[in-house]
Design a protein around this motif. Sequence first.
Motif, PDB file in Angstrom:
ATOM      1  N   GLU A 156      25.032 -60.439 165.925  1.00 13.71           N
ATOM      2  CA  GLU A 156      24.116 -59.595 165.145  1.00 13.71           C
ATOM      3  C   GLU A 156      22.670 -59.844 165.543  1.00 13.71           C
ATOM      4  OE1 GLU A 156      24.843 -58.996 160.760  1.00 13.71           O
ATOM      5  OE2 GLU A 156      26.016 -60.794 161.176  1.00 13.71           O
ATOM      6  N   LEU A 158      19.070 -58.890 163.832  1.00 16.84           N
ATOM      7  CA  LEU A 158      18.599 -58.313 162.582  1.00 16.84           C
ATOM      8  C   LEU A 158      17.089 -58.389 162.479  1.00 16.84           C
ATOM      9  CD1 LEU A 158      20.712 -58.708 159.489  1.00 16.84           C
ATOM     10  CD2 LEU A 158      18.261 -58.627 159.224  1.00 16.84           C
ATOM     11  N   THR A 189      20.586 -54.376 163.506  1.00 19.75           N
ATOM     12  CA  THR A 189      20.200 -53.708 162.260  1.00 19.75           C
ATOM     13  C   THR A 189      18.705 -53.884 161.991  1.00 19.75           C
ATOM     14  OG1 THR A 189      22.387 -54.233 161.388  1.00 19.75           O
ATOM     15  CG2 THR A 189      20.746 -53.546 159.787  1.00 19.75           C
ATOM     16  N   SER A 190      18.043 -52.834 161.583  1.00 17.68           N
ATOM     17  CA  SER A 190      16.638 -52.929 161.172  1.00 17.68           C
ATOM     18  C   SER A 190      16.533 -52.583 159.704  1.00 17.68           C
ATOM     19  CB  SER A 190      15.774 -51.928 161.940  1.00 17.68           C
ATOM     20  OG  SER A 190      15.970 -52.056 163.315  1.00 17.68           O
ATOM     21  N   LEU A 191      15.952 -53.511 158.943  1.00 24.29           N
ATOM     22  CA  LEU A 191      15.783 -53.298 157.508  1.00 24.29           C
ATOM     23  C   LEU A 191      14.325 -53.521 157.133  1.00 24.29           C
ATOM     24  CD1 LEU A 191      18.754 -55.535 156.311  1.00 24.29           C
ATOM     25  CD2 LEU A 191      18.756 -53.039 156.371  1.00 24.29           C
ATOM     26  N   ARG A 218      23.259 -49.701 166.840  1.00 27.26           N
ATOM     27  CA  ARG A 218      21.965 -49.839 166.165  1.00 27.26           C
ATOM     28  C   ARG A 218      22.030 -49.148 164.807  1.00 27.26           C
ATOM     29  NH1 ARG A 218      16.916 -48.222 168.292  1.00 27.26           N
ATOM     30  NH2 ARG A 218      16.231 -49.974 167.010  1.00 27.26           N
ATOM     31  N   ILE A 219      21.671 -49.914 163.782  1.00 28.19           N
ATOM     32  CA  ILE A 219      21.674 -49.358 162.430  1.00 28.19           C
ATOM     33  C   ILE A 219      20.253 -49.433 161.894  1.00 28.19           C
ATOM     34  CG2 ILE A 219      22.616 -49.599 160.102  1.00 28.19           C
ATOM     35  CD1 ILE A 219      25.123 -50.802 161.404  1.00 28.19           C
ATOM     36  N   GLN A 220      19.612 -48.308 161.860  1.00 27.99           N
ATOM     37  CA  GLN A 220      18.200 -48.272 161.486  1.00 27.99           C
ATOM     38  C   GLN A 220      18.083 -47.892 160.016  1.00 27.99           C
ATOM     39  OE1 GLN A 220      15.229 -46.684 159.928  1.00 27.99           O
ATOM     40  NE2 GLN A 220      15.922 -44.975 161.163  1.00 27.99           N
ATOM     41  N   ARG A 221      17.745 -48.890 159.203  1.00 28.35           N
ATOM     42  CA  ARG A 221      17.555 -48.643 157.763  1.00 28.35           C
ATOM     43  C   ARG A 221      16.199 -49.182 157.347  1.00 28.35           C
ATOM     44  NH1 ARG A 221      22.829 -50.874 154.728  1.00 28.35           N
ATOM     45  NH2 ARG A 221      22.146 -49.451 153.100  1.00 28.35           N
ATOM     46  N   ALA A 410      29.821 -52.087 159.028  1.00 24.90           N
ATOM     47  CA  ALA A 410      28.369 -52.017 158.852  1.00 24.90           C
ATOM     48  C   ALA A 410      27.902 -50.557 158.779  1.00 24.90           C
ATOM     49  CB  ALA A 410      27.669 -52.735 159.999  1.00 24.90           C
ATOM     50  N   ALA A 414      26.289 -48.433 155.600  1.00 21.97           N
ATOM     51  CA  ALA A 414      24.966 -47.816 155.721  1.00 21.97           C
ATOM     52  C   ALA A 414      25.031 -46.339 155.351  1.00 21.97           C
ATOM     53  CB  ALA A 414      24.437 -47.984 157.153  1.00 21.97           C
TER      54      ALA A 414
END
Lengths: 424, 246
Positions: A156, A158, A189-191, A218-221, A410, A414
């Motif tokens: 991961e 992050l 992941t971006s939070l 890539r999970i852009q949140r 994941a 999301a």
Amino acid sequence: MNTMVTGAASFLGRFEGLRERLPGGRTPWVAKLRAEAAESFRAQGLPGRRIEAWHYTDLGVLAQLGFTEALTLADEAPALPPTRAAHRAVFVDGRFAPALSLLPPGAAPLSEALEATEGRLGALAQNLPIVALNTMLFEDGLVLDVPAGVDAGEMELLSFATHAGRAIAFHPRHLIRLGEGAKLTLIDTSLGEAEATYLHNPVYEIAVAEGATLSHIRIQREGRAGFQLSTVLATVQAGGTYDNFTLNAGGRLVRNEIHVALQGPKAACHMNGAQLVAEGQHADTTTFLDHAAPDCPSRQTYKTVLAGRSRGVFQGKILVRQAAQRTDGYQMNQALLLSDDAEINAKPQLEIYADDVKCSHGATVGALDEAQLFYLRARGIPASIARAMLVEAFLTEAIEGVTNPLAQEALSEAISGWWQKEAV
Amino acid sequence: MLKIENLTAEIDGKEILKGITLEVPAGEVHAIMGPNGSGKSTLSYVLSGREGYEITGGTATFNGIDLLAMEPEERAAAGVFLAFQYPVELPGVGNANFLRTALNAIRRARGEVEVDAMQFLKLSRAKIKALQMSEDMLKRNVNVGFSGGEKKRNEVLQMAMLEPKLAILDETDSGLDIDALKVVADGVNAMRGPEFSALVITHYQRLLDHITPDRVHVLMGGRIVKTGGPELALELEAEGYAKVAA
């Protein structure tokens, strides 16, 4: 035009003020790289809408904000999602957080490993203003090497942005290299905290060697007041595969640029993504696929769902060079508009110089189908759930390419999280 | 159970239903027969709550409740089921997920406990077997790539799972071969009982060979022009609508 210059000036001013103190400030090759980047950025500025590639994404808002650098790590560890993989690299406001991380062998924060990246950092950088901005001001990032023949499983990455009470900017630089036949799934992941105003400007330089496979999820949140301008620069050698799936589900204004060059025969690339764009948001996915070698397949499927007053952009260019005979390229982008006030701009582009090529692209834009909605409701399913089911069904084709169970988990979290918050 | 009084409805300003009065008591199966364009499908959509139809007058109640004031999903929860003339394809939605979501939504609305994945599987398998369908159907996307007969069987499967009190079958027989027709009819007959009513809307008499109605209504020009026993269906088949209605 004025705001554009102002925006560039504030970043350049910070570079002038910080240049000695930035990592590698006294290392000649780093200092040279930064100085050159600053020159490039000075010449280009923050890209304006007159530049073709930025026609649909206006950085005017961002230029007016005047970001400063992140100060220190937050006193308290931010509330991070539970660890999914064995290894994790966490960056808070762009800086490596050792206490929250567990690095695998072959990984180090850039702030520590910088000296050893000479010739590597910047090797894939193109003359893009947003990349130049990153090169000028990067402080940290992930340096990761997966040695030849090693299956590194999942890891991961992050990024977490905290609420600093003022606008901050961070520009992480990630250098990822897979040796021959190596394998890795990177869940990235971006939070960001809801109230935080910030710019997250990551640049990835990714080299996939012969027969290696990198699956990059890539999970852009980002927080709803956050900006993300990201650039992936990847090269793939013979028989290697780079898969990129990007979910855009947060942020105020987000642009993902993905540049992939297939440089050896039978190198493959799958670029899929979903953009979930709600009231007041702007999401842009721009891809550039460079077929530079023969017998390479590439697949792209992007789906954008727009609600409220929102704007989505998809630009996808496929370049097939003369050497890239028997290229098999496919690109599809589809948009689902849930409101009359949403807007999608789609621009596919094919540029082909080889003569034996199979390349296709397509685009559709539509609303939820009333007949489908009624069918579900007539079976007792409440309208809000019925809409969610149809949106999920719309996304299926793009998401089903993600086969890693941790990544799937994941992603579905999301997506359902977005839906619960933004359900219309 | 279902009581319709002087119901008028229009679509795009054009009046389609011109004053329908009809009552289906609990436990009875009524057929509505009529030629194309008589308002059969409009009646089924108006009763199940599809948008786009304007009710201009009259009432429709279901066990005394105003049906026309309810959302489509509320009608389904109350026990109204529409078997579609043209079942809708839902690419990306699995049939099992669809059925379970519908079943649990209705159970929730009725204050019943939801079924878990295992219970659902057991229940759906039993129903599928009874309908002589392939279990494979559960794994496919809803109606996607289904033949005409499979789509209609899938409608009957949904009906069997959701156990409605009132089923409205909108030309369920259209496009069916005789085997599929029998499966559909058996599915409806299996549900017959004192608590189940059905409104079988059809153009032809042949479905009524297999589902014997208690009453037959002839719908023409947006009105019920004649009502009779099962023999009326045979008469219509032999003599044609124009003559019987005259």
